[in-house]
Design an enzyme around this catalytic site. Structure first.
Site, short mmCIF file in Angstrom:
data_model
loop_
_atom_site.label_atom_id
_atom_site.label_comp_id
_atom_site.label_asym_id
_atom_site.label_seq_id
_atom_site.Cartn_x
_atom_site.Cartn_y
_atom_site.Cartn_z
N HIS A 1 -10.19 8.21 2.75
CA HIS A 1 -10.11 6.82 3.21
C HIS A 1 -11.47 6.14 3.16
O HIS A 1 -11.60 5.02 2.66
CB HIS A 1 -9.54 6.76 4.62
CG HIS A 1 -8.16 7.28 4.72
ND1 HIS A 1 -7.89 8.58 5.08
CD2 HIS A 1 -6.97 6.70 4.48
CE1 HIS A 1 -6.58 8.77 5.06
NE2 HIS A 1 -6.00 7.64 4.70
N HIS B 1 0.83 -1.19 0.00
CA HIS B 1 0.00 0.00 0.00
C HIS B 1 0.88 1.25 0.00
O HIS B 1 0.70 2.15 -0.83
CB HIS B 1 -0.90 -0.02 1.23
CG HIS B 1 -1.78 1.18 1.38
ND1 HIS B 1 -3.14 1.14 1.16
CD2 HIS B 1 -1.51 2.45 1.77
CE1 HIS B 1 -3.64 2.35 1.39
NE2 HIS B 1 -2.67 3.16 1.76
N GLU B 2 1.83 1.32 0.94
CA GLU B 2 2.66 2.52 1.06
C GLU B 2 3.54 2.72 -0.18
O GLU B 2 3.70 3.83 -0.67
CB GLU B 2 3.52 2.44 2.32
CG GLU B 2 2.76 2.31 3.61
CD GLU B 2 1.69 3.37 3.80
OE1 GLU B 2 1.78 4.44 3.19
OE2 GLU B 2 0.73 3.10 4.55
N TYR C 1 -4.42 14.49 -3.24
CA TYR C 1 -4.84 13.76 -2.05
C TYR C 1 -5.99 14.44 -1.32
O TYR C 1 -5.91 14.79 -0.14
CB TYR C 1 -3.64 13.57 -1.12
CG TYR C 1 -3.81 12.44 -0.14
CD1 TYR C 1 -3.95 11.13 -0.58
CD2 TYR C 1 -3.85 12.67 1.22
CE1 TYR C 1 -4.12 10.09 0.32
CE2 TYR C 1 -4.00 11.65 2.14
CZ TYR C 1 -4.15 10.36 1.67
OH TYR C 1 -4.31 9.33 2.56
N GLU D 1 -6.03 6.45 -2.47
CA GLU D 1 -6.11 5.42 -1.44
C GLU D 1 -6.56 4.07 -2.01
O GLU D 1 -6.05 3.02 -1.65
CB GLU D 1 -7.08 5.86 -0.35
CG GLU D 1 -6.48 6.82 0.66
CD GLU D 1 -5.31 6.21 1.38
OE1 GLU D 1 -5.43 5.07 1.89
OE2 GLU D 1 -4.25 6.84 1.43
N ASP E 1 -10.83 14.02 7.12
CA ASP E 1 -10.29 12.95 6.28
C ASP E 1 -9.99 13.44 4.86
O ASP E 1 -10.19 12.71 3.89
CB ASP E 1 -11.28 11.77 6.25
CG ASP E 1 -10.70 10.52 5.59
OD1 ASP E 1 -9.48 10.35 5.62
OD2 ASP E 1 -11.49 9.74 5.03
N HIS F 1 1.72 4.15 -3.10
CA HIS F 1 1.62 5.62 -3.06
C HIS F 1 2.81 6.26 -3.77
O HIS F 1 2.68 7.30 -4.42
CB HIS F 1 1.54 6.11 -1.62
CG HIS F 1 0.18 6.00 -1.01
ND1 HIS F 1 -0.93 6.59 -1.55
CD2 HIS F 1 -0.25 5.36 0.10
CE1 HIS F 1 -1.99 6.34 -0.79
NE2 HIS F 1 -1.60 5.58 0.21
#
Length: 556
Positions: A481, A379-380, A394, A403, A476, A383
């Site tokens: 998310h 996931h990271e 974002y 995301e 958020d 990005h």
């Protein structure tokens, strides 16, 4: 009596988003003048980011697939594309040739040579130099009204304003950048300096700050934290957070006072700068971070475990993108892959900060060491791929797509299930029913992290646009998310029909070829459908599955 635990986190470019006060959102009724203002803003914003998707029924033949011929097409088809004077209003950003033989010419919209933030147009040629489609987003308000791009403020002055506005620490992770742009915001096209500031500390940030190039005022800002001698690599071993045996690529190093040591540094991959894992030493500062070093080639101590998993998982994610998509590292050009473990004190977070991955140890109540999750690492690192390709902004739907793509590739790399974060939950969290962070297969089965977010929806992750959370930007980042689970569920439904491998091929192509910074959910559907057509053909089972998946979640 057992404590009821509610997961306090969301996987993200910053894995965790802290609690943000709702303030006075519900404190007053909205009068007619307020409604008019909001409607006017909506109309203006639509013109400021007009979606474009032109697919040629009969391909336009050219001698070569070049920016010049792309502009020639755009000049001849201004009424079809809505782009006026493309030779004056577009600047070439990149030219990319893919594995299908197609060439994609990406332009920035510009005025007086100054880029318009988030406005990009992509022209697509097939392998026969035939122009087949154009997509992207254009700011029509600039075309209609123009913008004065004069700047009286210096870039250094803008940087000082930006640093103050985000409470940046004295020590920065890397040199800040400033770029003069036209920034559409709040019913006006501003000439502004876009400043990127990155720092660690107790509240790490990868801030993008837009400073008016004449008044010096901060127009807008958002945190894009997505939460000496020749060395020879050799084999080593280690024990992961969950006790798994890991085979590692490490490097023998000689230190003047302590002799031979072994570092978590992997130089074994051709055309890759390396894979490196650092020890952040739980102090919240990057100044004391050092390459993770052991006394032997065996890393099996308790303190080693987080580093072992970070190092091992980084290589697995690198191999996925290389083997499945021919992508050499996050930037496609062999950049070093760096991870840092033991960040902060009981830190319930993992994030991509724009340059490297950072993992906290967890507090033992909600999380264990966050490097334990292969899907978290994927996931990271995704990005990082996103920032080097579509660069999805974002916030709001583009941020939710950011995301979502990170989640999708997370479960493609860690292909045991369709859940995210199941391997980093602490025993106490599991006992309280919190067994994962998000579910692509059943989004509604997971509760959102706090009451503030729940106030804008049902309190669980949405699986359909009927359940969309309409959040303001200060909650958020506009729902990046929470709302990501809608497109996540579409990906799951598509994957059930065509399999993970084809899903990955289609999504990777959409991300790297068709999406642009301000793409929304509808743009994503078009991009993913077109990617399925490119690879598998029009009317193919793969295209049908993509169409059905998005229909099922209400994205038309």
């Amino acid at each position: 009596m057992k404590k009821k635990l509610i997961a306090p986190v969301f996987l993200s470019s910053a894995l965790l988003i802290g609690s943000i006060p709702v303030s006075s959102v519900f404190a007053h009724s909205v009068d007619s003048s307020e409604v008019s203002r909001v409607q006017a803003s909506k109309e203006w914003n639509e013109k400021a980011s007009v979606p474009l998707f032109v697919k040629e029924r009969f391909e336009q033949k050219f001698s070569t697939s070049t920016p010049t011929n792309a502009l020639n097409y755009l000049k001849k088809n201004q009424s079809k594309t809505g782009i006026t004077n493309p030779d004056k209003n577009l600047k070439v950003k990149s030219v990319q040739k893919d594995e299908l033989g197609m060439t994609h010419v990406r332009f920035n919209q510009a005025i007086n040579g100054v880029n318009v933030e988030g406005s990009e147009v992509i022209v697509h040629f097939n392998e026969n130099n035939e122009l087949v489609s154009v997509n992207g987003r254009i700011n029509q308000t600039i075309v209609e009204h123009g913008v004065d791009t004069t700047a009286t403020l210096s870039s250094d002055a803008a940087l000082k304003v930006a640093l103050t506005s985000v409470n940046a620490t004295e020590e920065l992770t890397y040199e800040p950048t400033t770029e003069l742009v036209v920034y559409p915001f709040d019913k006006e096209n501003h000439t502004a300096f876009k400043v990127n500031v990155n720092f660690m500390g107790d509240e790490p940030g990868n801030w993008f700050v837009f400073v008016d190039a004449n008044t010096g005022e901060v127009i807008d800002k958002y945190n894009g934290l997505m939460h000496a001698q020749e060395n020879k690599t050799q084999k080593g071993v280690g024990k992961g957070v969950h006790g798994e045996h890991r085979e590692l690529h490490i490097t023998k190093v000689k230190e003047p006072k302590s002799g031979t040591k072994f570092a978590l540094a992997d130089y074994s991959h051709e055309n890759l700068e390396g894979i490196f894992t650092y020890d952040a030493k739980n102090d919240g500062s990057s100044g004391n971070d050092t390459l993770y070093v052991g006394n032997s080639a065996s890393f099996k101590g308790d303190y080693d475990r987080a580093a072992v998993d970070a190092h091992y998982n980084s290589e697995k994610v690198y191999e996925y993108f290389l083997n499945e998509h021919g992508r050499n590292s996050l930037d496609g050009d062999g950049m070093a892959i760096v991870s840092k473990v033991h960040y902060g004190e009981n830190y319930n977070n993992a994030f991509w900060n724009g340059s490297y991955m950072t993992y906290g140890d967890g507090d033992g109540e909600f999380f264990i060491s966050l490097s334990a999750g292969l899907d978290v690492a994927a996931h990271e690192m995704t990005h990082g791929v996103i920032s080097k390709t579509a660069n999805l902004v974002y916030r709001h739907q583009s941020g939710a797509l950011n995301e979502s793509f990170a989640d999708v590739f997370g479960v493609l790399v860690d292909d045991e299930d369709w859940e995210v974060g199941e391997n980093i939950m602490a025993p106490a969290a599991k006992a309280g029913g919190v067994t994962r962070l998000r579910s692509l297969s059943d989004p509604n089965s997971v509760v959102v992290s706090n009451a503030q977010r729940a106030a804008y929806g049902s309190g669980v992750y949405p699986a359909h646009m009927d359940e969309y959370y309409n959040m303001p930007t200060n909650v958020d980042n506009g729902g990046v998310h929470v709302n990501s689970s809608i497109t996540n569920h579409a990906a799951y439904l598509i994957g059930l029909e065509i399999g993970r491998e084809k899903l990955g091929q289609i999504y990777y192509r959409a991300l790297t070829v068709y999406l642009s910074p301000n793409s929304n959910f509808s743009d994503a559907r078009q991009a993913i459908v077109q990617s399925a057509i490119d690879i598998y053909g029009e009317g193919s089972a793969e295209e049908v599955a993509v169409q059905s998946g998005f229909d099922a979640v209400g994205i038309y």
